[in-house]
Design a protein around this motif. Structure first.
Motif: not given
Length: 149
Positions: A114-136
């Protein structure tokens, strides 16, 4: 290209995150390097700041491998049912899922998520976006005081 392969002997022990080594055919990139650093630092406990797991999705251990990778190995992983996901990485796209790989007049169809990315890819994408947006918080980010003149 980054491939995620489950470990055959004991799937509970984690996933191999495999990418071809930098031998001149693969471009070194910030996003690729970020993914490898995040995967290497990952711990299973979702409460750890280094964990890519969430309370809802717990990722097992990730074992990063940069190695010479042949199409015959990829075909073998696919045939054994252990090629669980693949994605490309780049600055603009961050991560892009791969749904099939064409080789010798046939398609190696990868699992759909669902959403295209598997569990590892989804976790990586979410973490990188959190860092890029300053939320982490991250050592990769530098805070700027908006009040400074």
């Amino acid at each position: 290209m980054i491939f995620v392969r489950s470990i055959i002997a004991n799937p509970i022990s984690g996933f191999n995150v495999i990418t071809p080594e930098l031998d001149g055919t693969i471009l070194p990139g910030v996003t690729r390097d970020s993914i490898l650093q995040l995967a290497s630092a990952h711990v299973v406990d979702h409460k750890s700041p280094d964990s890519l797991s969430t309370a809802e999705v717990v990722l097992p251990e990730l074992h990063v491998q940069e190695k010479h990778l042949t199409m015959l190995e990829i075909v073998e992983y696919h045939e054994r049912g252990v090629l669980t996901e693949a994605f490309g990485a780049g600055t603009a796209a961050i991560l892009c899922p791969v749904s099939k790989i064409g080789y010798e007049e046939r398609d190696l169809v990868l699992p759909e998520y669902k959403g295209g990315l598997g569990p590892v890819g989804r976790a990586m994408w979410e973490r990188i976006v959190e860092i890029q947006e300053g939320r982490r918080p991250s050592p990769w980010s530098v805070e700027i005081d908006a009040e400074r003149d």
